[in-house]
Design an enzyme around this catalytic site. Structure first.
Site, short mmCIF file in Angstrom:
data_model
loop_
_atom_site.label_atom_id
_atom_site.label_comp_id
_atom_site.label_asym_id
_atom_site.label_seq_id
_atom_site.Cartn_x
_atom_site.Cartn_y
_atom_site.Cartn_z
N GLU A 98 -68.95 -23.79 45.20
CA GLU A 98 -68.89 -24.67 44.02
C GLU A 98 -68.67 -23.82 42.77
OE1 GLU A 98 -72.54 -26.91 43.75
OE2 GLU A 98 -72.40 -27.44 45.86
N LYS A 107 -69.75 -22.54 39.09
CA LYS A 107 -71.03 -22.34 38.41
C LYS A 107 -70.85 -22.77 36.96
CE LYS A 107 -74.84 -19.06 38.09
NZ LYS A 107 -75.25 -19.38 36.74
N ASP A 144 -71.45 -23.66 33.18
CA ASP A 144 -72.23 -22.91 32.21
C ASP A 144 -72.83 -23.87 31.19
OD1 ASP A 144 -73.30 -20.66 31.23
OD2 ASP A 144 -71.48 -19.92 30.24
N TYR A 147 -77.23 -30.79 43.55
CA TYR A 147 -78.23 -30.69 44.63
C TYR A 147 -79.08 -31.95 44.69
CZ TYR A 147 -80.96 -28.21 48.09
OH TYR A 147 -81.53 -27.84 49.28
N LYS A 158 -70.61 -13.91 39.97
CA LYS A 158 -70.28 -14.05 38.54
C LYS A 158 -68.96 -13.39 38.20
CE LYS A 158 -74.08 -14.39 35.90
NZ LYS A 158 -74.65 -15.32 34.96
N CYS A 180 -64.44 -10.45 -4.34
CA CYS A 180 -63.70 -11.53 -3.68
C CYS A 180 -62.22 -11.15 -3.57
CB CYS A 180 -63.86 -12.83 -4.45
SG CYS A 180 -62.86 -14.15 -3.76
N CYS A 240 -60.27 -13.71 -6.02
CA CYS A 240 -60.46 -13.84 -7.47
C CYS A 240 -61.23 -12.67 -8.07
CB CYS A 240 -61.16 -15.15 -7.80
SG CYS A 240 -62.90 -15.16 -7.32
N CYS A 300 -68.60 -15.78 -2.37
CA CYS A 300 -68.01 -15.61 -3.69
C CYS A 300 -68.61 -16.71 -4.57
CB CYS A 300 -66.49 -15.76 -3.62
SG CYS A 300 -65.78 -15.97 -5.27
N CYS A 335 -62.20 -19.88 -8.15
CA CYS A 335 -61.62 -19.14 -7.01
C CYS A 335 -60.66 -20.08 -6.25
CB CYS A 335 -62.77 -18.67 -6.13
SG CYS A 335 -62.25 -17.73 -4.70
S1 IVH Z 1 -77.55 -24.59 42.69
C1 IVH Z 1 -82.04 -23.44 43.70
N1 IVH Z 1 -75.13 -25.00 41.88
O1 IVH Z 1 -77.05 -21.81 37.65
C2 IVH Z 1 -80.90 -23.18 42.82
N2 IVH Z 1 -76.67 -24.08 40.33
O2 IVH Z 1 -78.45 -19.19 37.70
C3 IVH Z 1 -80.09 -24.39 42.71
N3 IVH Z 1 -75.72 -23.72 38.11
O3 IVH Z 1 -80.32 -22.90 37.09
C4 IVH Z 1 -78.97 -24.15 41.84
N4 IVH Z 1 -73.70 -24.46 38.56
O4 IVH Z 1 -78.46 -24.36 36.21
C5 IVH Z 1 -76.34 -24.55 41.54
N5 IVH Z 1 -72.94 -25.46 41.33
C6 IVH Z 1 -74.15 -25.03 40.99
C7 IVH Z 1 -74.44 -24.56 39.69
C8 IVH Z 1 -75.72 -24.08 39.40
C9 IVH Z 1 -74.50 -23.96 37.63
C10 IVH Z 1 -76.82 -23.13 37.30
C11 IVH Z 1 -78.13 -23.83 37.45
C12 IVH Z 1 -79.12 -22.76 37.79
C13 IVH Z 1 -78.41 -21.53 37.40
C14 IVH Z 1 -78.90 -20.37 38.23
#
Ligand code: IVH
Length: 686
Positions: free
Chosen positions: A128, A130, A132, A241, A331, A425, A428, A443, A449
């Protein structure tokens, strides 16, 4: 539009009794939820925004009419409005763990070998994105959203239910019926990049500091007290999840797909946001694909998450105190390049704030050529120890302008001098100032200005402020350069004859501008207040101040204590308002604008008769000549107050077709006067 809405309500409300109303309310809720889902989850709307708003309004009206069918999960609640002073801390039923990270193929391979010792048979993996943003755990009971809690310290978090309910892609009520009676679903709330950039643009235009990145903005927004502001921010979600005591499926992937059927926004496999893999190569195919394509996503990701699919295998792997062994994050390194710093230029904003900008040797980064990068302020330059002629590392996050994040010391030639920050500035030549504790230089020559003068006028005429049609950045530039205007009030003294000799201005354009300026005199006070460009007074703050103080005179004499007593107004904003009105030039500006006829007080007193002053009025049923909203607006305009249900405080009921018998009886018992729409029209006329 009103007659359309009106017809619709009349047609559908007819002589509606309580039972019919209940039925209609339920139908409308279901219909609106389905449209919400199509728009925000499936990204595939089937009706226009106009039609959606019409249905929503119909539901709002019915809910006001029949408060007995109130439902905290009604789609009308998405607009927010509830204020939470202190978020309650609540324990998590299941701990909210984090993930351990890997940064290379080797590390990921090691991880797979480690877990293969605990689960020797074949394993399937789910890959999946990740996301942010900020983690959230949402509990549903009997298909209804019950509670949404932040991660907090992993064992307890903050109850932010009111704010989460405003996020349109989070279902308030589930679809179908085969979901567990009670379960928790976890996911990430994040801010869409386009919306984030737009928000920042608006903030900068309002003289506010830009937000640093979408992630902090998303988590900051979730903790705001006023849920109606949360509702306006472009937050979105992906769920990742499901935790349930009841068995949903024997593996994670299938549970996700089930959750999708219940209405959750889960990553769609067809967009490759989620995929299954059986080995390191399969996992790496996913990782490499997104490493290359992630800049095309409408939100930020900082990597990929790999999960063991089968629950039974997850259980055998278990967790450490901090993170599960059945999942790992990979990452991405933020994309960086190194390039030559050619020079630093300094921009002057409309509030006089100085922003240093790095001019770089053009370089390709994340699909675009980068020539400039933001440096924020003098402290940042000093911290990075920047020198002209250095090779600097540039990184691109969600922001439009990339950032300089460091110097490539190995490439530094001998003899470079540290950057000396400007003291005057650049536009001016006025000596710059820097307030105690502030990072930015300013300024102070706000009336002389040029970029400040132009910036202020540009802000004044902008769409969300006075919205002066026919004018734009170029006309402002032209008028200021020609010496026609020095401040916003000068616009109102302009004559068409003065504009005609100007380059590029035809008769028609000149007339448009004059008409646009004239029309802006009707713009409501809250927008005039925003247009004044008081530092830190953005659109929302202006609205709050206008509502609280009602007119400019009361605001101008408000003390620090009175200002900070207003919801969401802190000392920084309060001090800025105080210093704005302490300046004689600003007071003169306000007086001139007032003399030209701009709105300097909130609307209600402007053309209402005050015939309903002090009256609490309930409206009931549907009307022939007005929509319910129109009647509500009229009540307010004429000094009355509209409430939803009949009580001892009610002075008057405006009754239309289909007023409920119970309401009528209650009104009669209480001796409340009931009038029809024609009598109402007479009342406000007289
Ligand atoms: S699973 C038990 N899936 O990453 C851990 N987390 O660094 C369950 N996050 O706190 C997390 N995308 O906020 C999971 N596809 C994803 C995610 C994800 C972002 C975040 C989540 C977690 C943090 C961990």
């Amino acid at each position: 539009m009103n007659s359309l809405v009106n017809n619709y309500i009349c047609a559908s409300l007819g002589f509606m009794n309580t039972q019919e109303a209940k039925q209609k309310i339920l139908e409308l809720r279901e219909e609106l939820e389905a449209h919400n889902h199509r728009y925000y989850v499936e990204d595939n709307p089937t009706i226009s925004d106009f039609e959606f708003d019409k249905l929503l309004r119909e539901l709002q009206d019915l809910e006001a009419e029949f408060p007995e069918f109130d439902d905290p999960n009604s789609p009308t609640r998405r607009v927010g409005g509830e204020i939470t002073k202190n978020f309650q801390t609540v324990p998590h039923k299941y701990p909210m763990l984090s993930l351990s990270n890997t940064y290379s193929k080797e590390e990921l391979e090691d991880y797979l070998k480690r877990i293969a010792k605990l689960v020797p048979e074949e394993m399937e993996f789910v890959c999946e994105l990740k996301y942010d943003g900020a983690a959230i755990g949402i509990t549903y009971k009997n298909g209804m959203l019950e509670k949404a809690v932040t991660r907090g310290d992993g064992t307890q978090g903050d109850d932010i239910t009111t704010n989460v309910k405003t996020i349109s892609s989070v279902p308030l009520r589930l679809r179908g019926s085969d979901y567990p009676e009670e379960f928790e679903i976890r996911g990430e709330i994040f801010m869409l990049l386009e919306g984030f950039n737009k928000l920042n643009q608006e903030r900068v235009e309002a003289g506010l500091e830009a937000f640093a990145n979408p992630r902090n903005t998303a988590s900051g927004t979730l903790k705001m007290q006023d849920s109606s502001i949360v509702a306006e921010r472009p937050l979105d979600s992906f769920l990742y999840y499901v935790l349930s005591e009841e068995n949903i499926a024997d593996n994670h992937y299938e549970s996700m797909m089930r959750a999708r059927e219940w209405g959750f926004k889960v990553p769609p496999p067809e967009k490759k946001y989620i995929a299954r893999a059986t080995n390191l190569d399969g996992i790496f195919e996913f990782i490499n694909y997104w490493e290359e394509h992630r800049h095309l996503l409408p939100f930020e990701i900082d990597g990929v998450v790999v999960k063991v699919n089968l629950y039974q295998q997850q259980q055998r792997l278990g967790s450490t105190a901090k993170s599960p062994r059945w999942a790992i994050a990979y990452k991405y390194k933020a994309e960086q390049v190194s390039t030559l710093l050619k020079s630093i230029s300094y921009q002057v904003g409309r509030t006089g704030a100085i922003t240093p900008v790095a001019n770089l040797k053009p370089v390709l980064l994340a699909g675009t050529t980068v020539k400039r990068a933001s440096l924020h302020n003098a402290d940042q330059i000093e911290k990075l120890d920047l020198r002209i002629g250095d090779h600097v590392f540039v990184e691109k996050g969600g922001e439009i302008i990339p950032k300089v994040i460091g110097v490539d010391m190995e490439k530094r030639p001998m003899g470079l001098e540290p950057v000396e920050y400007i003291r005057f500035c650049p536009e001016c030549s006025t000596p710059l100032q820097r307030a105690e504790g502030e990072a930015q230089h300013y300024c102070p020559n706000d009336s002389g200005c040029p970029p400040q003068i132009k910036g202020r006028i540009q802000h004044f005429i902008s769409r969300k402020a006075m919205d002066i049609e026919g004018m734009g950045g170029e006309t402002v530039e032209l008028f200021v350069n020609e010496g026609l205007v020095k401040n916003p009030a000068d616009l109102y003294a302009l004559k068409k004859e003065q504009l005609l000799p100007l380059e590029r201005l035809a008769e028609k354009s000149a007339q448009n501008i004059i008409d646009g300026i004239e029309a802006s005199k009707q713009i409501p006070f809250q927008r005039v207040l925003f247009a004044l460009g008081i530092r830190y007074v953005g659109e929302t703050v202006a609205k709050k101040l206008a509502r609280h103080f009602e007119n400019i005179d009361r605001l101008a004499v408000a003390t620090l204590e009175e200002l900070v007593a207003v919801d969401e107004i802190g000392e920084r904003i309060a001090n800025s308002v105080l210093s704005f009105f302490a300046d004689e030039e600003h007071r003169d500006l306000v007086e001139r604008l007032r003399a030209y006829g701009l709105q300097m007080e909130v609307e209600q007193q402007t053309d209402g008769s005050q015939a309903l002053a002090g009256m609490t009025i309930v409206i009931s049923g549907s009307f022939e000549n007005y929509s319910r909203t129109e009647i509500k607006d009229l009540i307010e305009k004429h000094g009355g107050k509209n409430t939803g249900s009949v009580s001892g405080n009610t002075n008057l009921i405006v009754a239309g077709e289909g007023m409920g018998p119970s309401k009528r009886k209650k009104a009669e018992d209480l001796g409340v006067r009931i009038i029809d729409e024609n009598e109402f029209a007479e009342l406000i006329k007289g």
